[in-house]
Design an enzyme around this catalytic site. Structure first.
Site, PDB file in Angstrom:
ATOM      1  N   TYR A  33       0.834  -1.204   0.000  1.00 20.63           N
ATOM      2  CA  TYR A  33       0.000   0.000   0.000  1.00 20.63           C
ATOM      3  C   TYR A  33       0.862   1.244   0.000  1.00 20.63           C
ATOM      4  O   TYR A  33       2.068   1.193   0.277  1.00 20.63           O
ATOM      5  CB  TYR A  33      -0.939   0.008   1.203  1.00 20.63           C
ATOM      6  CG  TYR A  33      -0.280   0.356   2.531  1.00 20.63           C
ATOM      7  CD1 TYR A  33      -0.401   1.633   3.074  1.00 20.63           C
ATOM      8  CD2 TYR A  33       0.467  -0.582   3.233  1.00 20.63           C
ATOM      9  CE1 TYR A  33       0.196   1.964   4.286  1.00 20.63           C
ATOM     10  CE2 TYR A  33       1.054  -0.267   4.442  1.00 20.63           C
ATOM     11  CZ  TYR A  33       0.922   0.994   4.963  1.00 20.63           C
ATOM     12  OH  TYR A  33       1.520   1.323   6.158  1.00 20.63           O
ATOM     13  N   LYS A 147       6.491  -1.993   1.931  1.00 19.18           N
ATOM     14  CA  LYS A 147       5.288  -1.391   2.528  1.00 19.18           C
ATOM     15  C   LYS A 147       4.123  -2.375   2.371  1.00 19.18           C
ATOM     16  O   LYS A 147       3.173  -2.163   1.610  1.00 19.18           O
ATOM     17  CB  LYS A 147       4.980  -0.035   1.900  1.00 19.18           C
ATOM     18  CG  LYS A 147       4.100   0.853   2.790  1.00 19.18           C
ATOM     19  CD  LYS A 147       4.104   2.272   2.301  1.00 19.18           C
ATOM     20  CE  LYS A 147       3.176   3.174   3.102  1.00 19.18           C
ATOM     21  NZ  LYS A 147       3.594   3.354   4.503  1.00 19.18           N
ATOM     22  N   GLU A 179      12.526   2.104  13.934  1.00 19.94           N
ATOM     23  CA  GLU A 179      11.587   3.161  13.556  1.00 19.94           C
ATOM     24  C   GLU A 179      10.422   3.136  14.527  1.00 19.94           C
ATOM     25  O   GLU A 179      10.497   2.481  15.566  1.00 19.94           O
ATOM     26  CB  GLU A 179      11.130   2.975  12.113  1.00 19.94           C
ATOM     27  CG  GLU A 179      10.507   1.632  11.819  1.00 19.94           C
ATOM     28  CD  GLU A 179      10.190   1.432  10.340  1.00 19.94           C
ATOM     29  OE1 GLU A 179      10.110   2.422   9.598  1.00 19.94           O
ATOM     30  OE2 GLU A 179      10.000   0.270   9.939  1.00 19.94           O
ATOM     31  N   LEU A 203      11.177   1.013   6.947  1.00 22.92           N
ATOM     32  CA  LEU A 203      10.569   1.435   5.700  1.00 22.92           C
ATOM     33  C   LEU A 203      11.307   2.681   5.201  1.00 22.92           C
ATOM     34  O   LEU A 203      11.564   3.595   5.986  1.00 22.92           O
ATOM     35  CB  LEU A 203       9.093   1.772   5.921  1.00 22.92           C
ATOM     36  CG  LEU A 203       8.343   2.167   4.638  1.00 22.92           C
ATOM     37  CD1 LEU A 203       8.061   0.945   3.794  1.00 22.92           C
ATOM     38  CD2 LEU A 203       7.052   2.895   4.980  1.00 22.92           C
TER      39      LEU A 203
END
Length: 283
Positions: A33, A147, A179, A203
């Site tokens: 996505y 993702k 993250e 990411l």
């Protein structure tokens, strides 16, 4: 329509749209996505998002053959079908397609990937409001650079943050910060912007990428190397960044005050980022 949905060419009110029960997104999370903000019916940083989209599709081996210009056209159809709003949230995902549940990939000659899109009004979080954070061990698999739709560890981490009255969860593997649950996290120390390298542990955030370029353009040294929780706690500033909230400093970690020592650098980055957003989404 304020909230517009799209599935494989069909457009309608979001609440009326349906997805086939055999879409592999539903039982495997087998897809990818992207999401970005829209202003003046112009999606922000769309080419950057499409670059990452096609890379995610390549890494998951999803045979999506729609050309970039056609993807842009379909996204714009959905944006144009929605009522005007100062800022909108644009989301799209591509699954491996619709077929009977089976772990191996379906025959690509018989099953084509499915494209789903929606757009809705979006209220942006003020960048002046600092984040309150918690820390958690990073238990995700080692495909964080994709993702993917598989987000349960991130959902659980963000839920723990909400339960504690916080905005985000900082994830770490041992002492190494990776993250956040659904954001990138970077630090500023002694005038240097330090951020995790774009390997399989994080990411490759679009906002993170833009901030790096803003820093380089404004004489701020960038260091793309891992940092620890101890370094984060000792940082002059902690920057949380994402495509829908842009970049904000953090003021608290697990109830302990952090950051707040280089507000002029934070302000510079924020101002330059908003300038970029406004310029690129102007009519």
């Amino acid at each position: 329509m304020k909230e517009v949905g799209y599935y494989n060419g069909k457009i309608g009110p979001l609440e009326e749209m349906t997805v086939p029960m055999q879409d592999r997104a539903l039982y495997f999370g087998d897809g990818i996505y992207e999401a970005t903000c829209v202003a003046n019916r112009v999606p922000f940083a769309l080419d950057d998002h499409l670059d990452r989209m096609y890379n995610s599709l390549r890494l998951l081996e999803i045979p999506f053959h729609m050309e970039r210009d056609q993807v842009k056209a379909e996204l714009q159809r959905v944006i144009d079908a929605a009522e005007e709003s100062p800022v909108q949230f644009l989301y799209w995902q591509i699954s491996r397609g619709v077929c009977m549940r089976n772990h191996p990939f379906p025959d690509p000659e018989k099953v084509k990937p499915s494209l789903m899109i929606y757009v809705k009004p979006h209220t942006m979080k003020s960048m002046d409001k600092p984040y309150k954070l918690i820390s958690m061990e990073d238990i995700r698999f080692k495909l964080c650079n994709i993702k993917t739709l598989n987000l349960i560890p991130s959902v659980l981490a963000n839920q723990r943050a909400v339960e504690r009255g916080c905005d985000e969860a900082v994830l770490h593997r041992g002492s190494r910060v990776t993250e956040c649950a659904h954001s990138n996290v970077s630090i500023i120390k002694d005038g240097i912007f330090k951020t995790h390298p774009t390997d399989h542990y994080i990411l490759p955030g679009i906002t993170r990428m833009h901030i790096i370029q803003i820093c380089k353009d404004n004489g701020i040294i960038v260091d793309e190397t891992p940092f620890t929780m101890a370094e984060l706690m000792d940082a002059d500033e902690i920057i949380v960044s994402s495509s829908t909230k842009f970049c904000s400093p953090a003021c608290e970690m697990n109830g302990t005050p952090i950051g707040g020592k280089a507000p002029e650098l934070v302000k510079l980055i924020q101002e330059k980022y908003m300038e970029k957003f406004e310029n690129e989404t102007a009519n």
